[in-house]
Design a protein around this motif. Structure first.
Motif, PDB file in Angstrom:
ATOM      1  N   ASP A 177      58.903  20.639  65.870  1.00 19.59           N
ATOM      2  CA  ASP A 177      59.669  21.871  65.624  1.00 19.59           C
ATOM      3  C   ASP A 177      60.718  21.650  64.540  1.00 19.59           C
ATOM      4  OD1 ASP A 177      61.300  20.142  67.018  1.00 19.59           O
ATOM      5  OD2 ASP A 177      62.170  21.679  68.320  1.00 19.59           O
ATOM      6  N   ALA A 178      60.369  20.846  63.532  1.00 17.02           N
ATOM      7  CA  ALA A 178      61.360  20.460  62.513  1.00 17.02           C
ATOM      8  C   ALA A 178      61.915  21.654  61.749  1.00 17.02           C
ATOM      9  CB  ALA A 178      60.738  19.471  61.537  1.00 17.02           C
ATOM     10  N   LEU A 179      61.085  22.669  61.501  1.00 15.78           N
ATOM     11  CA  LEU A 179      61.528  23.816  60.718  1.00 15.78           C
ATOM     12  C   LEU A 179      62.659  24.548  61.436  1.00 15.78           C
ATOM     13  CD1 LEU A 179      60.607  24.924  57.970  1.00 15.78           C
ATOM     14  CD2 LEU A 179      59.290  26.659  59.204  1.00 15.78           C
ATOM     15  N   GLY A 180      63.758  24.704  60.754  1.00 17.56           N
ATOM     16  CA  GLY A 180      64.916  25.378  61.346  1.00 17.56           C
ATOM     17  C   GLY A 180      65.877  24.448  62.048  1.00 17.56           C
ATOM     18  N   TYR A 202      61.945  23.885  54.948  1.00 14.56           N
ATOM     19  CA  TYR A 202      60.549  23.702  54.493  1.00 14.56           C
ATOM     20  C   TYR A 202      60.068  22.307  54.903  1.00 14.56           C
ATOM     21  CZ  TYR A 202      56.600  22.882  51.350  1.00 14.56           C
ATOM     22  OH  TYR A 202      55.358  22.559  50.844  1.00 14.56           O
ATOM     23  N   VAL A 203      58.827  22.232  55.336  1.00 15.60           N
ATOM     24  CA  VAL A 203      58.177  20.951  55.612  1.00 15.60           C
ATOM     25  C   VAL A 203      56.778  21.010  55.001  1.00 15.60           C
ATOM     26  CG1 VAL A 203      57.316  19.348  57.366  1.00 15.60           C
ATOM     27  CG2 VAL A 203      59.447  20.625  57.778  1.00 15.60           C
ATOM     28  N   GLY A 204      56.463  20.067  54.100  1.00 11.77           N
ATOM     29  CA  GLY A 204      55.145  20.086  53.483  1.00 11.77           C
ATOM     30  C   GLY A 204      55.118  19.271  52.200  1.00 11.77           C
ATOM     31  N   LYS A 251      53.016  12.852  46.026  1.00 10.06           N
ATOM     32  CA  LYS A 251      52.236  12.646  47.239  1.00 10.06           C
ATOM     33  C   LYS A 251      53.177  12.506  48.439  1.00 10.06           C
ATOM     34  CE  LYS A 251      48.388  10.304  44.902  1.00 10.06           C
ATOM     35  NZ  LYS A 251      47.556   9.069  44.843  1.00 10.06           N
ATOM     36  N   GLY A 252      52.598  12.747  49.604  1.00  6.70           N
ATOM     37  CA  GLY A 252      53.359  12.577  50.833  1.00  6.70           C
ATOM     38  C   GLY A 252      54.117  13.819  51.260  1.00  6.70           C
ATOM     39  N   LEU A 253      54.794  13.672  52.390  1.00  6.73           N
ATOM     40  CA  LEU A 253      55.486  14.785  53.035  1.00  6.73           C
ATOM     41  C   LEU A 253      56.945  14.858  52.564  1.00  6.73           C
ATOM     42  CD1 LEU A 253      54.697  16.891  55.220  1.00  6.73           C
ATOM     43  CD2 LEU A 253      55.752  15.370  56.901  1.00  6.73           C
TER      44      LEU A 253
END
Length: 528
Positions: free
Chosen positions: A8-11, A25-27, A33-35
């Motif tokens: 639940d990282a977003l927020g 934002y997560v992505g 490359k990578g997260l």
């Protein structure tokens, strides 16, 4: 530091190198490359962009440099409440062990002889006894294991959770649900999401008396939605939340005694009408709210308003109050005893001492002004000064010593609503005491005064010539030389030749004879 990315990282709220932010934002962020984690920093100077990177909008920020992308392993998503408590109070998870029989210590599946374990047991015992817990700035983000809080710290009454990583009011509820006797809760400096629908009372905050939500981003509407769950709340702190408009609380906050709205830029003073009927509100803090005026239209001057019926303490420091009408309105409050009003453009041409006197004279029931007690002698002096200061204006407006002819016009009464009352209290000002000061000459300054000691028949009256600028204190010094009685034991008054039978006390050592309107032929009375 927690480097595992929560589902639940977003927020969520995070901390990175002592700087706080919210995950937006997560992505991936091509061509790298990578997260990546896109965050909006609390301090916009910490960021590089507003969520738009190389022409692609990944998220939005309120400030053009409020956003950044950072790798997950650089981010701290926080710890559970109980972990923070153990870290703060010296018992971390590695020390949280079980005790076996016969002086044996059980560590996982291994059993070892118990040596020197008394200190750990003592620490565990201390957690059981804790009533007041502070985990301020300890990166608390979630409740942790359920029921662990109640089992480990069953006696908690006060919690300071300010400046942590709490992301939502639901997390607060999760923690509070395990604290049976919670009375005081500090949540300031947690940027949280609050419910958008009314929260029914669930019983977990039934004993809560004090709640601090400074710098949390809460709105007044959200406060009212949560308030049914706070049936016993007495103190509510809402400073620095950008609250601009209020709504009338209906069947909520009725037990509130203190409300702090400081550093919220209210649209105008009329917003206060919406909270004016909280029946038990005793202290209202409105510092730095931008207010410049207030009106209680239900009451005429000289009458008391039904608004704020219990309000005793009002704080309006650092505002835009420039009109004396604001102070006049405060005299309508039924219970007002204490006023703080530092740093307002009220009579900028006047000295602080004069401003204090005017405020005291205008608010009849005031007992403390800017944290300084108003003693009876100071009030009397302020009211007499006020009566004299505006006496000529009163006469010009239609005022008269004869009660039957005393009809000052409405404009004067609106500007000086207590003036008529002061005339009843001290008598209407005489024309002699309102005469404008004559040009300085020695002749004009000297008064011929007869000094008598009415309680000492053997003491003969003495006639003296005294400058009218002479203070009462200096007169007492002169009398010490004549009578050999210390000035601190002397009580002075005088009888005017124009007001037969009326004795006026000289009760302020720092005032001059001119202030008391002593004239040639008057008689000064000395007692000890």
């Amino acid at each position: 530091m927690s480097s595992i990315l929560p589902s639940d990282a977003l927020g969520r709220r995070i901390v990175c190198d002592t700087e706080y932010a919210t995950v937006q934002y997560v992505g991936s962020v091509p061509p790298t490359k990578g997260l990546w984690i896109g965050v909006e920093w609390d301090n916009p100077q910490r960021g590089k962009h507003d969520g738009n990177h190389e022409g692609i909008r990944y998220f939005k920020c309120r400030h053009p440099t409020g956003g950044s992308f950072i790798r997950p392993d650089k981010v701290n998503f926080g710890v559970g409440f109980l972990t923070a408590v153990k870290n703060r109070y010296g018992l971390n998870d590695e020390q949280d062990v079980a005790c076996g029989k016969d002086n044996e210590l059980v560590l996982g599946k291994k059993t070892v002889e118990l040596v020197g374990f008394d200190s750990v047991l003592e620490e565990q015992s201390q957690l059981n006894k804790l009533e007041n817990i502070s985990v301020r700035e300890c990166a608390v983000s979630h409740v942790g294991q359920k029921e662990e809080i109640n089992r480990t710290c069953p006696n908690i009454k006060s919690i300071d959770l300010s400046k942590n990583l709490l992301s939502s009011w639901e997390t607060v509820i999760d923690i509070a649900s395990q604290v049976q006797n919670l009375e005081i809760l500090h949540l300031s400096e947690n940027k949280m999401k609050f419910p958008s629908a009314e929260t029914p009372g669930s019983g977990m905050f039934d004993k809560l008396r004090v709640l601090a939500l400074n710098r949390t981003g809460v709105t007044w509407v959200e406060v009212l939605l949560c308030a049914p769950g706070w049936p016993a709340l007495e103190e509510l702190y809402l400073a620095s939340n950008d609250i601009t408009v209020l709504e009338r609380p209906t069947n909520v906050l009725q037990t509130l005694k203190l409300l702090d709205l400081s550093s919220n830029q209210l649209i105008d003073g009329n917003q206060l009408h919406l909270i004016a009927h909280l029946p038990r509100l005793e202290k209202l803090i409105l510092s730095d709210t931008g207010i410049s005026s207030v009106r209680f239209p239900d009451a005429e001057f000289g009458c008391k308003t039904k608004m704020f019926p219990s309000l005793k303490h009002l704080v309006v420091d650092n505002n835009k109050i420039s009109q004396w009408s604001f102070v006049n309105e405060l005299d309508k409050l039924q219970s007002l005893e204490s006023l703080h009003c530092w740093n307002n453009p009220l009579g900028p041409e006047k000295s602080p001492e004069t401003l204090r006197q005017l405020i005291i004279a205008k608010i009849g029931q005031l007992k403390f002004l800017n944290k300084s007690e108003i003693l009876p002698q100071e009030r009397k002096g302020a009211e007499l000064d006020y009566r004299k200061m505006f006496g000529n204006e009163w006469l010009a407006a239609g005022g008269h010593q004869d009660p039957d002819k005393n009809r000052p016009h409405e404009e004067f009464l609106a500007a000086h609503p207590r003036y008529q009352l002061l005339c009843l209290k001290y008598g209407a000002p005489e024309e002699g005491e309102l005469k404008r000061q004559q040009p300085f000459t020695l002749k004009n300054q000297l008064l011929t005064v007869t000094i008598k000691c009415p309680d000492k028949p053997d003491q003969k009256p003495v006639e003296k010539k005294l400058p009218d600028s002479m203070t009462v204190q200096k007169v007492k010094g002169l009398l010490y030389r004549l009578l050999k009685i210390p000035g601190s034991e002397l009580k002075l008054s005088y009888e005017s030749s124009k007001m037969e039978g009326k004795e006026i006390e000289l009760d302020n050592d720092l005032k001059s004879l001119q202030f008391y309107s002593i004239e040639n032929g008057d008689c000064m009375l000395v007692r000890w």
